[in-house]
Enzyme design. Structure first.
Site, PDB file in Angstrom:
ATOM      1  N   ASP A 221       0.874  -1.177   0.000  1.00  0.00           N
ATOM      2  CA  ASP A 221       0.000   0.000   0.000  1.00  0.00           C
ATOM      3  C   ASP A 221       0.908   1.222   0.000  1.00  0.00           C
ATOM      4  O   ASP A 221       1.596   1.494   0.987  1.00  0.00           O
ATOM      5  CB  ASP A 221      -0.907  -0.022   1.228  1.00  0.00           C
ATOM      6  CG  ASP A 221      -1.976   1.069   1.172  1.00  0.00           C
ATOM      7  OD1 ASP A 221      -1.878   1.957   0.297  1.00  0.00           O
ATOM      8  OD2 ASP A 221      -2.896   1.025   2.012  1.00  0.00           O
ATOM      9  N   GLU A 223      -0.278   4.295  -0.802  1.00  0.00           N
ATOM     10  CA  GLU A 223      -1.317   5.339  -0.715  1.00  0.00           C
ATOM     11  C   GLU A 223      -2.021   5.531  -2.059  1.00  0.00           C
ATOM     12  O   GLU A 223      -1.382   5.734  -3.084  1.00  0.00           O
ATOM     13  CB  GLU A 223      -0.763   6.669  -0.193  1.00  0.00           C
ATOM     14  CG  GLU A 223      -1.865   7.695   0.106  1.00  0.00           C
ATOM     15  CD  GLU A 223      -2.934   7.178   1.068  1.00  0.00           C
ATOM     16  OE1 GLU A 223      -3.792   6.398   0.619  1.00  0.00           O
ATOM     17  OE2 GLU A 223      -2.915   7.538   2.262  1.00  0.00           O
ATOM     18  N   GLY A 298      -3.635   4.417   5.738  1.00  0.00           N
ATOM     19  CA  GLY A 298      -2.997   5.646   6.209  1.00  0.00           C
ATOM     20  C   GLY A 298      -3.986   6.704   6.652  1.00  0.00           C
ATOM     21  O   GLY A 298      -3.692   7.533   7.522  1.00  0.00           O
ATOM     22  N   ASP A 299      -5.200   6.690   6.025  1.00  0.00           N
ATOM     23  CA  ASP A 299      -6.258   7.641   6.395  1.00  0.00           C
ATOM     24  C   ASP A 299      -7.253   6.989   7.358  1.00  0.00           C
ATOM     25  O   ASP A 299      -8.399   7.399   7.440  1.00  0.00           O
ATOM     26  CB  ASP A 299      -6.958   8.145   5.130  1.00  0.00           C
ATOM     27  CG  ASP A 299      -7.520   7.002   4.288  1.00  0.00           C
ATOM     28  OD1 ASP A 299      -7.439   5.827   4.721  1.00  0.00           O
ATOM     29  OD2 ASP A 299      -8.047   7.279   3.193  1.00  0.00           O
TER      30      ASP A 299
END
Ligand SMILES: *[C@@H]1O[C@H](CO)[C@@H](O)[C@H](O)[C@H]1NC(C)=O
Ligand SMILES: *[C@@H]1O[C@H](CO)[C@@H](O)[C@H](O)[C@H]1NC(C)=O
Ligand SMILES: *[C@@H]1O[C@H](CO)[C@@H](O)[C@H](O)[C@H]1NC(C)=O
Length: 502
Positions: A221, A223, A298-299
């Site tokens: 991942d 992003e 990440g979010d």
């Protein structure tokens, strides 16, 4: 007579054999800057805490350490601390000395967690039992909505700087939800753009690239994209993973990165990709920010599930040879699956009734009324309709890898099983989907009030069959719903398994 040199070599080889993964990375010139494991010490000399537990009975916390320097986690200390109550993993300590501990993840740009303050949920302490060389230990069973994070990490890679990551995972516990990640992410829990993350990902999520077959895969991942290699299509060299234990590796350095993987219980690592950065905007150079995430994006995208046993990050690019030695160390640790069941045996093939044990309700049994599941007073003189509604056949778990767990098929509605849906228990026909199997798999434990059994949801591991105002839920002890209330929790989740009425 042995030369001094031969003695030195023998000592060196003995030290390597006794080394932990982070000793091996250090020997390779790429030391760990974060080292997380609830199962064992990752340095041969490490004697500190591995993780922190909190129990439901009094909210007390305790730390679990290895049984000896460099050893396996003291699972007996956990079992004793959590006896007769529930336990959650509050914190996973960093063994590297940099204080990069992982704690309950805060809300982020994509999602808030369900707990007070928008925090993600904590993992059950008993969702992922295993043995290492025959000694019991527990992994971190991430259910959807749970996750851990450190937005203020020390020594992690920033910008386009190099790093290495490995994680040991459960190859049978995954989904397609975003994102079961371990590694480097944004420090503000927001999506700040392509290339702002670099993590190991495991699951069937798609977006930019996939591996061969239908997954699950080890991806990265980075992003706004799960990558299987340097391009955005299918990387047929990145296989569908079928092993129970998985070693997953992602590493990156300027203009170059790699994905590697293997069976966490046997054999070596294979390189699935090594080469140029993805040819898509924002991924070369990278813009890594240096937070550390586990089980989320990440979010704070928190829809994924998976199991984490151990993992590390380095702040330089490890050689394949170093990682191969780490894989040999993981294989030598001998991870093995064990039964998730405890308490009185609940025998597959038997026909049963489930009686409540709370003092209000000791003549009430779990039964269905159409698709609803609640409790009702049932006795030998009840009519046959009610007897049928309160009778169940114990089946092998619909999640076949969930050793020791069971599924409950209705006696009067064959083909229909008890499953959870939106935290309530319901009776639905088995549509043979992955999600149905997961929702209908429950793991027996010892009754928390000393009577009978609990039935814990396999997929939402902190949650148990509970009657609350006569309706049935999967409830956690002190969780965010009214039916998670701590009052009479131990009684409400303890059921006496008896003979079926029909
Ligand atoms: C534990 O803490 C939670 C949250 O503050 C609270 O709701 C719960 O009642 C506490 N449990 C006990 C047994 O004190
Ligand atoms: C980062 O960790 C190193 C090594 O433990 C320590 O010397 C340093 O003070 C830490 N830096 C910060 C900003 O905490
Ligand atoms: C069976 O007993 C239940 C509970 O007493 C009652 O509600 C239901 O109407 C009865 N059904 C039949 C078919 O007699």
């Amino acid at each position: 007579m042995l030369s001094q040199r031969a003695v030195g070599l023998a000592l060196y080889l003995a030290a390597l054999a006794a080394a932990g993964p982070c000793d091996i990375y250090a020997s390779g010139g790429t030391p760990c800057i974060a080292a997380h494991a609830t199962t064992r010490a990752l340095y041969s000399a490490y004697t500190g805490s591995l993780y922190q537990l909190r129990r439901g009975s009094d909210n007390a916390t305790t730390n679990i350490a290895p049984v000896s320097a460099g050893g396996v986690a003291n699972a007996a200390a956990q079992d004793s601390f959590c006896s007769g109550t529930t336990c959650l993993i509050v914190q996973i300590y960093d063994q590297s000395g940099r204080g990069n501990h992982l704690t309950q993840a805060p809300p982020g740009g994509a999602a808030s967690g369900p707990e007070p303050g928008g925090l993600d949920s904590l993992a059950s302490a008993i969702g992922a039992p295993v043995t290492l060389n025959g000694q019991k230990a527990y992994g971190v069973f991430i259910h959807p909505n749970s996750g851990y994070r450190n937005n203020n990490a020390n020594g992690t890679a920033r910008g386009d700087a190099a790093e290495g990551i490995y994680a040991v995972l459960d190859g049978t516990h995954f989904n397609g939800g975003c994102c079961f990640d371990y590694g480097n992410a944004e420090t503000n829990s927001q999506d700040t753009g392509n290339g702002h993350m670099e993590t190991v990902y495991f699951g069937t999520g798609t977006g930019f690239g996939t591996g061969a077959g239908s997954g699950p895969w080890i991806l990265a991942d980075l992003e706004n994209g799960l990558f299987s290699g340097g391009t955005t299509g299918v990387n047929t060299a990145n296989p569908t993973i079928t092993s129970r234990f998985v070693t997953a590796v992602v590493k990156g350095e300027p203009n170059h990165w790699s994905i590697r993987g293997g069976d966490g219980a046997t054999g070596g690592l294979t390189t699935f990709y090594a080469g140029a950065r993805p040819n898509a905007n924002g991924y070369n150079p990278m813009s890594k920010e240096g937070a550390i995430i586990l089980g989320i994006g990440g979010d704070n995208s928190n829809w994924a599930q998976g199991t984490f046993y151990e993992g590390v990050m380095t702040a330089s690019y490890p050689s394949d040879a170093t990682e191969n030695s780490v894989q040999a160390n993981i294989v030598a640790a001998k991870y093995a699956a064990v039964s998730l069941a405890s308490g009185p045996a609940v025998t597959v093939g038997s026909t049963v009734s489930l009686r409540a044990t709370t003092s209000c309700c000791t003549t009430r049994y779990l039964r269905h009324s159409g698709s609803a599941i609640n409790t009702e007073v049932v006795s030998s003189s009840s009519n046959s309709t009610l007897k049928g509604q309160a009778s169940w056949t114990v089946r092998a778990p619909l999640v076949s890898s969930a050793q020791g767990c069971v599924s409950f098929e209705s006696r009067d509605t064959p083909g229909s099983f008890i499953r959870h849906s939106n935290y309530a228990l319901v009776l639905n026909a088995n549509d043979n989907s992955k999600i149905f199997h997961e929702d209908a798999t429950f793991c027996p434990g010892a009754g928390l009030n000393g009577q009978g059994n609990t039935f814990r949801s396999w997929s939402y591991a902190p949650r148990y069959f509970r009657h609350y105002l006569a309706n049935l839920y999967i409830a956690s002890n002190g969780g965010f719903h009214d039916f998670d209330a701590t009052g009479s929790f131990n009684d409400d989740v303890s059921w006496v398994v008896g003979a079926a009425f029909a």
